[in-house]
Design a protein around this motif. Structure first.
Motif, short mmCIF file in Angstrom:
data_model
loop_
_atom_site.label_atom_id
_atom_site.label_comp_id
_atom_site.label_asym_id
_atom_site.label_seq_id
_atom_site.Cartn_x
_atom_site.Cartn_y
_atom_site.Cartn_z
N LEU A 125 -29.45 -26.31 34.40
CA LEU A 125 -30.60 -25.67 35.04
C LEU A 125 -31.91 -26.11 34.39
N MET A 126 -31.89 -26.28 33.06
CA MET A 126 -33.10 -26.70 32.37
C MET A 126 -33.49 -28.12 32.77
N TYR A 127 -32.51 -29.01 32.89
CA TYR A 127 -32.81 -30.36 33.33
C TYR A 127 -33.37 -30.36 34.76
N LEU A 128 -32.83 -29.49 35.60
CA LEU A 128 -33.36 -29.36 36.96
C LEU A 128 -34.79 -28.84 36.91
N ALA A 129 -35.05 -27.89 36.00
CA ALA A 129 -36.40 -27.35 35.85
C ALA A 129 -37.37 -28.44 35.44
N VAL A 130 -36.94 -29.32 34.53
CA VAL A 130 -37.80 -30.43 34.10
C VAL A 130 -38.12 -31.34 35.28
N ALA A 131 -37.11 -31.66 36.08
CA ALA A 131 -37.32 -32.52 37.24
C ALA A 131 -38.31 -31.89 38.21
N LEU A 132 -38.13 -30.61 38.50
CA LEU A 132 -39.04 -29.91 39.41
C LEU A 132 -40.45 -29.82 38.81
N THR A 133 -40.51 -29.65 37.49
CA THR A 133 -41.80 -29.59 36.81
C THR A 133 -42.59 -30.87 37.00
N VAL A 134 -41.93 -32.00 36.83
CA VAL A 134 -42.58 -33.30 36.97
C VAL A 134 -42.97 -33.56 38.42
N VAL A 135 -42.04 -33.32 39.35
CA VAL A 135 -42.29 -33.61 40.77
C VAL A 135 -43.43 -32.76 41.31
N THR A 136 -43.40 -31.45 41.04
CA THR A 136 -44.46 -30.59 41.54
C THR A 136 -45.79 -30.87 40.85
N GLY A 137 -45.73 -31.29 39.59
CA GLY A 137 -46.96 -31.65 38.89
C GLY A 137 -47.63 -32.86 39.51
N LEU A 138 -46.84 -33.88 39.81
CA LEU A 138 -47.38 -35.07 40.46
C LEU A 138 -47.92 -34.74 41.85
N ASP A 139 -47.20 -33.86 42.56
CA ASP A 139 -47.66 -33.44 43.88
C ASP A 139 -49.00 -32.73 43.79
#
Length: 219
Positions: free
Chosen positions: A185-199
């Protein structure tokens, strides 16, 4: 940061007539400073040092204290579900709330991540990525606020929800596949953090150069 991931329940900038709940929350200037939404926000801020104390109590890995830390984290996260909803529903949106609400969220999430990294339960690169993103987005929001408001979207809400669930699982003294699920879940959170940040960066750029409000899928 929260069980209900409305990390910008109270958007920065002027009221948006198209925003859900505007009819009841439009009287921002008439809302009293001491209202239930702001009280919940302040309680969430007050819980943060108690949470940190529980997290580092004993050697930081004592079962009882870790459960207590997880319970305090959950309590603080739950308040975030309600303060934004109450503010919008009953017209309790205030400038103080717009400032304090995201501070409370980031203080809770940031202290949990840093604490887990200090205790050796979470890699520092994960903490730096998530905290760096949150600080960067906050600064960017302050830069573009005069050009327009970028409201929270599904991506940002999902990101905050996954972050909160992952942190809660890592705080609990879990073992075996359950503990591994927390790291997934934490790795998924990191991925979402990066993607939404770039967005968010892309949306902010469009707002800045267009000189008007934009729409984002997540902050």
């Amino acid at each position: 940061m929260s069980v209900q991931p409305d990390e910008t329940d109270r958007p920065w900038g002027p009221p948006d007539p198209s925003r859900p709940g505007f009819a009841t929350a439009q009287a921002e200037t008439g809302a009293p400073l001491l209202n239930i939404a702001n009280v919940l926000t302040m309680l969430r801020i007050a819980v943060v040092p108690l949470f940190v104390a529980a997290l580092f109590a004993a050697d930081g890995h004592q079962t009882g204290w870790r459960i207590a830390a997880a319970a305090l984290f959950g309590l603080a996260a739950i308040t975030d579900r309600f303060d934004g909803q109450l503010a919008r529903k009953y017209g309790l949106v205030t400038d103080f709330g717009k400032l304090a609400d995201p501070i409370a969220d980031k203080a809770l999430i940031g202290s949990a991540l840093i604490g887990l990294s200090v205790l050796g339960d979470l890699a520092w690169w994960i903490t730096l990525v998530i905290c760096g993103r949150e600080i960067g987005v906050t600064l960017l929001r302050l830069v573009v606020v005069r050009r327009g408001v970028i409201p929270a979207g599904r991506g940002g809400k999902l990101k905050t929800l996954v972050q909160s669930l992952a942190i809660a699982m890592l705080l609990l003294p879990l073992t075996g596949w359950v503990a591994e699920a927390g790291m997934v879940l934490m790795y998924l959170a990191v991925a979402l953090t990066v993607v939404t940040g770039l967005d968010y960066v892309g949306q902010a750029a469009r707002v800045w150069f267009a000189g008007g409000p934009g729409r984002t899928r997540g902050v």
